[in-house]
Each structure stands twice: as structure tokens, then as C-alpha cells.
Design a protein around this motif. Structure first.
Motif, PDB file in Angstrom:
ATOM      1  N   UNK A 168      41.834  28.340  34.883  1.00 13.36           N
ATOM      2  CA  UNK A 168      42.070  27.922  36.245  1.00 13.36           C
ATOM      3  C   UNK A 168      41.306  28.877  37.217  1.00 13.36           C
ATOM      4  N   UNK A 169      41.304  30.049  36.880  1.00 14.43           N
ATOM      5  CA  UNK A 169      40.434  31.034  37.501  1.00 14.43           C
ATOM      6  C   UNK A 169      38.990  30.582  37.681  1.00 14.43           C
ATOM      7  N   UNK A 170      38.494  30.232  36.668  1.00 17.05           N
ATOM      8  CA  UNK A 170      36.731  29.851  36.803  1.00 17.05           C
ATOM      9  C   UNK A 170      36.818  28.658  37.334  1.00 17.05           C
ATOM     10  N   UNK A 171      37.614  27.655  37.067  1.00 18.16           N
ATOM     11  CA  UNK A 171      37.465  26.042  37.490  1.00 18.16           C
ATOM     12  C   UNK A 171      37.633  26.385  38.899  1.00 18.16           C
ATOM     13  N   UNK A 172      38.396  27.114  39.594  1.00 16.22           N
ATOM     14  CA  UNK A 172      38.888  27.150  40.893  1.00 16.22           C
ATOM     15  C   UNK A 172      37.570  27.937  41.675  1.00 16.22           C
ATOM     16  N   UNK A 173      37.029  29.015  41.099  1.00 15.82           N
ATOM     17  CA  UNK A 173      35.933  29.780  41.547  1.00 15.82           C
ATOM     18  C   UNK A 173      34.718  29.095  41.545  1.00 15.82           C
ATOM     19  N   UNK A 174      34.327  28.349  40.663  1.00 14.00           N
ATOM     20  CA  UNK A 174      33.120  27.521  40.284  1.00 14.00           C
ATOM     21  C   UNK A 174      33.032  26.579  41.650  1.00 14.00           C
ATOM     22  N   UNK A 175      34.347  25.928  42.111  1.00 13.57           N
ATOM     23  CA  UNK A 175      34.412  25.029  43.185  1.00 13.57           C
ATOM     24  C   UNK A 175      34.231  25.591  44.416  1.00 13.57           C
ATOM     25  N   UNK A 176      34.836  26.881  44.612  1.00 12.70           N
ATOM     26  CA  UNK A 176      35.224  27.177  45.970  1.00 12.70           C
ATOM     27  C   UNK A 176      34.047  28.062  46.628  1.00 12.70           C
ATOM     28  N   UNK A 177      33.280  28.873  45.740  1.00  4.08           N
ATOM     29  CA  UNK A 177      32.599  29.956  46.091  1.00  4.08           C
ATOM     30  C   UNK A 177      31.413  29.381  47.230  1.00  4.08           C
ATOM     31  N   UNK A 178      31.097  28.329  46.787  1.00  6.50           N
ATOM     32  CA  UNK A 178      30.033  27.369  47.690  1.00  6.50           C
ATOM     33  C   UNK A 178      30.630  27.367  49.182  1.00  6.50           C
ATOM     34  N   UNK A 179      32.028  26.811  49.148  1.00  6.40           N
ATOM     35  CA  UNK A 179      32.573  26.431  50.306  1.00  6.40           C
ATOM     36  C   UNK A 179      32.692  28.012  51.111  1.00  6.40           C
ATOM     37  N   UNK A 180      33.063  29.116  50.274  1.00  8.00           N
ATOM     38  CA  UNK A 180      33.126  30.098  50.841  1.00  8.00           C
ATOM     39  C   UNK A 180      31.789  30.930  51.688  1.00  8.00           C
ATOM     40  N   UNK A 199      41.606  44.997  40.261  1.00  5.75           N
ATOM     41  CA  UNK A 199      42.000  45.810  41.462  1.00  5.75           C
ATOM     42  C   UNK A 199      41.685  45.218  42.714  1.00  5.75           C
ATOM     43  N   UNK A 200      40.144  44.967  42.760  1.00  2.00           N
ATOM     44  CA  UNK A 200      39.511  44.254  43.879  1.00  2.00           C
ATOM     45  C   UNK A 200      39.968  42.974  44.268  1.00  2.00           C
ATOM     46  N   UNK A 201      40.200  42.092  43.278  1.00  2.00           N
ATOM     47  CA  UNK A 201      40.985  40.775  43.442  1.00  2.00           C
ATOM     48  C   UNK A 201      42.144  40.989  43.966  1.00  2.00           C
ATOM     49  N   UNK A 202      43.018  41.766  43.899  1.00  2.00           N
ATOM     50  CA  UNK A 202      44.501  41.976  43.925  1.00  2.00           C
ATOM     51  C   UNK A 202      44.619  42.446  45.654  1.00  2.00           C
ATOM     52  N   UNK A 229      45.987  34.319  38.805  1.00  2.00           N
ATOM     53  CA  UNK A 229      45.009  33.439  37.870  1.00  2.00           C
ATOM     54  C   UNK A 229      44.308  34.460  37.105  1.00  2.00           C
ATOM     55  N   UNK A 230      43.733  35.353  37.606  1.00  2.00           N
ATOM     56  CA  UNK A 230      42.771  36.397  37.094  1.00  2.00           C
ATOM     57  C   UNK A 230      43.683  36.969  35.941  1.00  2.00           C
ATOM     58  N   UNK A 231      44.807  37.747  36.312  1.00  2.00           N
ATOM     59  CA  UNK A 231      45.702  38.280  35.178  1.00  2.00           C
ATOM     60  C   UNK A 231      45.866  37.559  34.289  1.00  2.00           C
ATOM     61  N   UNK A 261      46.204  45.411  27.876  1.00  2.00           N
ATOM     62  CA  UNK A 261      47.004  46.631  28.307  1.00  2.00           C
ATOM     63  C   UNK A 261      45.961  47.729  28.833  1.00  2.00           C
ATOM     64  N   UNK A 262      44.701  47.740  27.942  1.00  2.00           N
ATOM     65  CA  UNK A 262      43.927  48.972  28.723  1.00  2.00           C
ATOM     66  C   UNK A 262      43.311  48.245  30.130  1.00  2.00           C
ATOM     67  N   UNK A 263      43.113  46.975  30.290  1.00  2.00           N
ATOM     68  CA  UNK A 263      42.292  46.626  31.266  1.00  2.00           C
ATOM     69  C   UNK A 263      43.456  46.630  32.456  1.00  2.00           C
ATOM     70  N   UNK A 264      44.665  46.545  32.231  1.00  2.00           N
ATOM     71  CA  UNK A 264      45.670  46.557  33.357  1.00  2.00           C
ATOM     72  C   UNK A 264      46.210  48.021  33.781  1.00  2.00           C
TER      73      UNK A 264
END
Length: 213
Positions: A159-171, A37-40, A82-84, A94-97
Motif C-alpha cells: 500500500x505504501x508504494x501504491x499510494x505514493x506512486x499515485x500521490x507524489x505528482x499531486x503533491x 523517522x522522517x516519515x513519522x 504503511x511504511x512500518x 528490529x535493526x531498522x526500527x
């Protein structure tokens, strides 16, 4: 007395670790539901903060973070999508969503309203606070995905984790640059810390174990 942005980030990060990381995730399904939810909705936080910023160079930095969350121009790479995709690999998808608890949805809306009334300095602090525990949250997410029966290799290679491992430092670097700019314009660190503290308490409520869903 806090003397630097690094001090502020350390204090914010330690509070998140004490309240969320150290107790651990008691229910991976609930944690992932809240984070999905927070990601969306997280770009709305960036937008509300951006609306409080008057300095163009800082507007650029905050808009850049939001642009990244939205896939950097590629709709298929929007982070919440990507998270979804990763969530849907779990037998518990189904429970998570399922819909998030109405209390948390209302709390989120209240935060947007409060953020839209913050001072420029506090709004920047809020974004810094939002990013401060990013690596801790990624670690919790990895643990939670494995706990809902997604193989670790699939989690790490998503892809979600590959991208986030790369961009969090930039953020986080963008947050630092924003602080440097606003400090040069006479901002007080106490106001930055106030906004950051609000962000950490927001995260603790949204994804910690303080609210039972």
C-alpha cells in the motif's frame, strides 16, 4: 539567473542526485531507519511551513499535502504506518526500527525551529524542495527494501508504494499551484530558491551518506 519554478526544481533535484543518488545507498538498514523517522515526523515540517503562510489558498494546498500524509481521514492509512508495515516484513526489521542517532533528531528539531522563522516565500520554497526529489527517494526506498530481503513484488504491491506512486505528482502540483499564487502576489523566485535549497540540504543530511549512524 533562475527564471522559473521549473529551473529551481531542476537545480534542487540535481543537487540531491549528486549528493545522495549517485553515491548510492551504502547501508539499506540505516537509510530505512532514517526515512522511517522522517516519515513519522514530516507532517511537523508541513505544519511549521503552514504556520508561515498568510494566503488562504496556499494554506489549503499545504494542508492538503499534510492531510494526505495523515491518511486522508483514515488512521490506518497514515503513511508512516504503511511504511512500518512494510519494514516489518524484513528480517532486519528490529535493526531498522532502532532509535535514530541523537544528532539527526536534534538536527530535525533545529530545522523545525528555523522553518518556523522563515518568510512565507521561503517556507513555500522549503515544501517545494522537500517534494522535488520525491521520485528519486521512492526509487532509493525500493532498492533498500529489496536489499533488506523483502521480495520486489511485495514492495511494489505494498500500500505504501501504491499510494505514493499515485500521490507524489499531486503533491508536486500543489507546490506549483502555491508558487503561481504567491508569484501573482509579488514574490521573488530567489526567496523560493533559498527555502528550497535549505530543504535539499536538510534531506541530504537526514538520508544521505554524510552522517554516519
Amino acid at each position: 539567473m533562475l527564471l522559473s519554478i521549473e529551473n529551481i526544481e531542476d537545480v534542487l533535484r540535481l543537487e540531491f542526485r549528486k549528493q545522495v543518488v549517485e553515491p548510492g545507498i551504502q547501508d539499506a538498514v540505516t537509510f530505512l531507519r532514517r526515512w522511517s523517522y522522517l516519515s513519522s515526523q514530516v507532517v511537523r515540517l508541513h505544519g511549521a511551513a503552514l504556520a508561515r503562510i498568510h494566503i488562504p489558498d496556499i494554506q489549503y494546498l499545504l494542508a492538503e499535502i499534510a492531510y494526505g500524509e495523515c491518511g486522508s481521514g483514515n488512521k490506518s492509512k497514515i503513511h508512516s504506518k504503511l511504511l512500518l508495515e512494510l519494514i516489518n516484513q524484513s528480517p532486519n526489521a528490529q535493526l531498522i526500527t532502532q532509535q535514530i542517532d541523537p544528532f539527526l533528531a536534534q538536527f530535525f528539531e533545529h530545522t523545525i525551529s528555523h522553518l518556523s522563522q522563515m518568510s512565507q516565500d521561503e517556507a513555500i520554497g522549503f515544501i517545494v524542495g522537500l517534494e522535488a526529489p520525491a521520485y528519486d527517494i521512492l526509487h532509493l526506498l525500493k532498492q533498500s527494501f529489496i536489499a533488506v530481503d523483502i521480495p520486489e513484488i511485495d514492495v511494489l504491491q505494498s500500500e505504501y508504494f501504491i499510494i505514493h506512486d499515485a500521490v507524489e505528482k499531486e503533491h508536486q502540483q500543489s507546490g506549483h499551484e502555491a508558487i503561481e499564487i504567491i508569484m501573482a502576489n509579488g514574490c521573488q523566485l530567489s526567496k523560493i530558491h533559498k527555502g528550497g535549497d535549505y530543504a535539499i540540504n536538510f534531506l541530504i543530511t537526514m538520508v544521505g551518506n554524510t552522517v554516519v549512524v
